[in-house]
Design a protein around this motif. Structure first.
Motif, PDB file in Angstrom:
ATOM      1  N   HIS A 149      -5.497  -5.047  22.971  1.00 20.65           N
ATOM      2  CA  HIS A 149      -4.752  -5.786  23.988  1.00 20.65           C
ATOM      3  C   HIS A 149      -3.926  -6.924  23.389  1.00 20.65           C
ATOM      4  CE1 HIS A 149      -6.688  -3.609  27.233  1.00 20.65           C
ATOM      5  NE2 HIS A 149      -7.888  -3.905  26.752  1.00 20.65           N
ATOM      6  N   SER A 150      -4.012  -7.125  22.090  1.00 23.74           N
ATOM      7  CA  SER A 150      -3.294  -8.213  21.433  1.00 23.74           C
ATOM      8  C   SER A 150      -1.950  -7.725  20.912  1.00 23.74           C
ATOM      9  CB  SER A 150      -4.126  -8.765  20.273  1.00 23.74           C
ATOM     10  OG  SER A 150      -5.404  -9.183  20.706  1.00 23.74           O
ATOM     11  N   PHE A 151      -0.994  -8.645  20.830  1.00 17.82           N
ATOM     12  CA  PHE A 151       0.288  -8.279  20.229  1.00 17.82           C
ATOM     13  C   PHE A 151       0.937  -9.514  19.617  1.00 17.82           C
ATOM     14  CE2 PHE A 151       1.760  -9.559  24.483  1.00 17.82           C
ATOM     15  CZ  PHE A 151       2.877 -10.329  24.173  1.00 17.82           C
ATOM     16  N   ALA A 152       1.886  -9.253  18.725  1.00 22.17           N
ATOM     17  CA  ALA A 152       2.721 -10.302  18.150  1.00 22.17           C
ATOM     18  C   ALA A 152       4.115  -9.722  17.980  1.00 22.17           C
ATOM     19  CB  ALA A 152       2.171 -10.780  16.816  1.00 22.17           C
ATOM     20  N   GLU A 153       5.121 -10.537  18.206  1.00 22.72           N
ATOM     21  CA  GLU A 153       6.475 -10.040  18.065  1.00 22.72           C
ATOM     22  C   GLU A 153       7.414 -11.132  17.568  1.00 22.72           C
ATOM     23  OE1 GLU A 153       7.420  -8.519  21.915  1.00 22.72           O
ATOM     24  OE2 GLU A 153       7.775 -10.496  22.803  1.00 22.72           O
ATOM     25  N   TYR A 212       0.150 -12.857  21.759  1.00 14.09           N
ATOM     26  CA  TYR A 212      -0.856 -12.875  22.820  1.00 14.09           C
ATOM     27  C   TYR A 212      -2.183 -12.474  22.195  1.00 14.09           C
ATOM     28  CZ  TYR A 212      -3.587 -11.430  26.899  1.00 14.09           C
ATOM     29  OH  TYR A 212      -4.585 -11.281  27.826  1.00 14.09           O
ATOM     30  N   ARG A 213      -3.150 -13.369  22.284  1.00 13.73           N
ATOM     31  CA  ARG A 213      -4.471 -13.156  21.682  1.00 13.73           C
ATOM     32  C   ARG A 213      -4.330 -12.805  20.194  1.00 13.73           C
ATOM     33  NH1 ARG A 213      -7.962  -9.204  25.430  1.00 13.73           N
ATOM     34  NH2 ARG A 213      -9.384  -9.614  23.692  1.00 13.73           N
ATOM     35  N   GLY A 214      -3.467 -13.547  19.528  1.00 15.15           N
ATOM     36  CA  GLY A 214      -3.205 -13.282  18.119  1.00 15.15           C
ATOM     37  C   GLY A 214      -4.159 -14.022  17.201  1.00 15.15           C
ATOM     38  N   GLY A 215      -3.852 -13.949  15.916  1.00  9.38           N
ATOM     39  CA  GLY A 215      -4.654 -14.585  14.883  1.00  9.38           C
ATOM     40  C   GLY A 215      -4.009 -14.337  13.544  1.00  9.38           C
ATOM     41  N   HIS A 216      -4.722 -14.688  12.478  1.00  8.30           N
ATOM     42  CA  HIS A 216      -4.151 -14.580  11.136  1.00  8.30           C
ATOM     43  C   HIS A 216      -3.717 -13.149  10.807  1.00  8.30           C
ATOM     44  CE1 HIS A 216      -5.273 -18.672  10.438  1.00  8.30           C
ATOM     45  NE2 HIS A 216      -6.557 -18.419  10.611  1.00  8.30           N
ATOM     46  N   ARG A 217      -4.515 -12.176  11.187  1.00 10.24           N
ATOM     47  CA  ARG A 217      -4.167 -10.796  10.844  1.00 10.24           C
ATOM     48  C   ARG A 217      -2.867 -10.364  11.530  1.00 10.24           C
ATOM     49  NH1 ARG A 217      -6.658  -6.468   8.721  1.00 10.24           N
ATOM     50  NH2 ARG A 217      -8.642  -7.569   8.607  1.00 10.24           N
ATOM     51  N   LEU A 218      -2.747 -10.634  12.826  1.00 10.32           N
ATOM     52  CA  LEU A 218      -1.531 -10.250  13.538  1.00 10.32           C
ATOM     53  C   LEU A 218      -0.314 -11.042  13.039  1.00 10.32           C
ATOM     54  CD1 LEU A 218      -2.354  -9.621  17.306  1.00 10.32           C
ATOM     55  CD2 LEU A 218      -1.338  -8.037  15.683  1.00 10.32           C
TER      56      LEU A 218
END
Length: 317
Positions: free
Chosen positions: A149-153, A266-272
């Protein structure tokens, strides 16, 4: 920083020295930030107190070797530096392009869990403009990565903007969003003081694994059930999402130059954060290098995407 009407590269005006504890290793670490020439970028010199040897690690997305609990750069077989994101955020937020980071341990000290101490130390010596122009990574088309459910753009934008949303089932945090165009003033006033946070239940699981040995109420927000255990409470009502924004600023500073674009997660972090950079640079049509901000009236000089490696890669000195 503008110099004679042109946005110039910068460094710090004098050496900054700090000592602190690594939040994961629990080790005492000495850190020195040294001025560096234009075109150097951010380079870590990792020293080993036992062997006396020193290795050079460029603060570049291609150097990232782990993103589980923090961002780690370097080769595990030769030497790494962990938890670089708060320092990188301070450098990026203050618009500093070139610094040599001398460190004698495996991890950047956590200080108070935010970028505040780094910012204050750098402001204490000042920022020095250099003779060469600053080069920016300009986002040309949308790039998106997803994980559950997480994404980064990354999206085209005239300037540098971050829009960060977190969504925790914990009622104390819940859903929070922080959005702002990144300037030095905005970073210092609204982001730099946001501390890292964690749940006591997670800490109890990590300590037996040799992690979070340096964590304390002096450098982290501790959450138990729906309560903050730190006696002083929160620095911002939405400090949790502001710290995630701080992390994102630090991680995206590994692009090799300031990003001209919008970063949304959205609900991101270091990996995303890392995966978004990797996805951007894997598509040569998604970015280019510009030497001046697009919002300036003067013509913008653009360089083909294929020149990124010589402009910002590990072989640059």
């Amino acid at each position: 920083m503008a110099r004679n009407g042109v946005y110039a590269q910068t460094t710090i005006a004098d050496t900054v020295r700090l000592v602190g504890t690594g939040v994961h290793s629990g080790e005492r670490v000495s850190l020195a930030l040294h001025p560096a020439d234009a075109g150097t970028g951010i380079v870590f010199l990792r020293g080993d107190r036992r062997s006396g040897r020193e290795i050079e690690i460029r603060a570049d997305w291609t150097s990232v070797s782990a993103t589980e609990l923090c961002t780690v750069i370097g080769d595990p077989a030769r030497g790494t530096v962990a938890t670089i994101e708060h320092l990188m955020a301070a450098l990026s937020g203050l618009g500093i392009d070139n610094v040599t980071v001398e460190i004698d341990g495996p991890e950047v000290p956590v200080m108070d869990g935010s970028a505040r101490v780094f910012v204050e130390a750098i402001e204490g010596v000042g920022v020095e403009p250099l003779a060469e122009r600053r080069r920016y990574i300009k986002v040309l088309k949308p790039i998106r990565v997803e994980s559950g459910h997480s994404f980064a753009e990354l999206r085209p934008h005239e300037g540098t903007r971050f829009e960060i949303t977190i969504d925790f089932p914990n009622t104390l945090i819940g859903r929070q969003t922080y959005a702002a165009d990144l300037t030095a003033k905005t970073f210092v006033r609204h982001v730099a003081r946001a501390r890292t946070f964690g749940f006591v239940s997670d800490l109890e699981k990590l300590l037996p694994l040799g992690l979070c040995r340096g964590s304390s109420l002096e450098n982290s927000i501790a959450i138990k059930d729906d309560r903050v255990l730190n006696p002083e409470g929160l620095r911002y009502a939405d400090e949790f999402v502001r710290h995630k924004a701080l992390d994102a600023i630090g991680d995206l500073a590994l692009a090799g130059g300031p990003i001209m674009g919008l970063y949304r997660s959205y609900r991101g972090g270091h990996r995303l954060n890392f995966q978004a950079l990797a996805a951007l640079f894997s598509d040569p049509n998604a970015w280019c290098i510009v030497e001046q901000p697009v919002r300036r009236e003067a013509p913008v000089a653009e360089i083909g995407a294929g020149l990124l490696a010589p402009a910002f890669g590990p072989d640059v000195r």
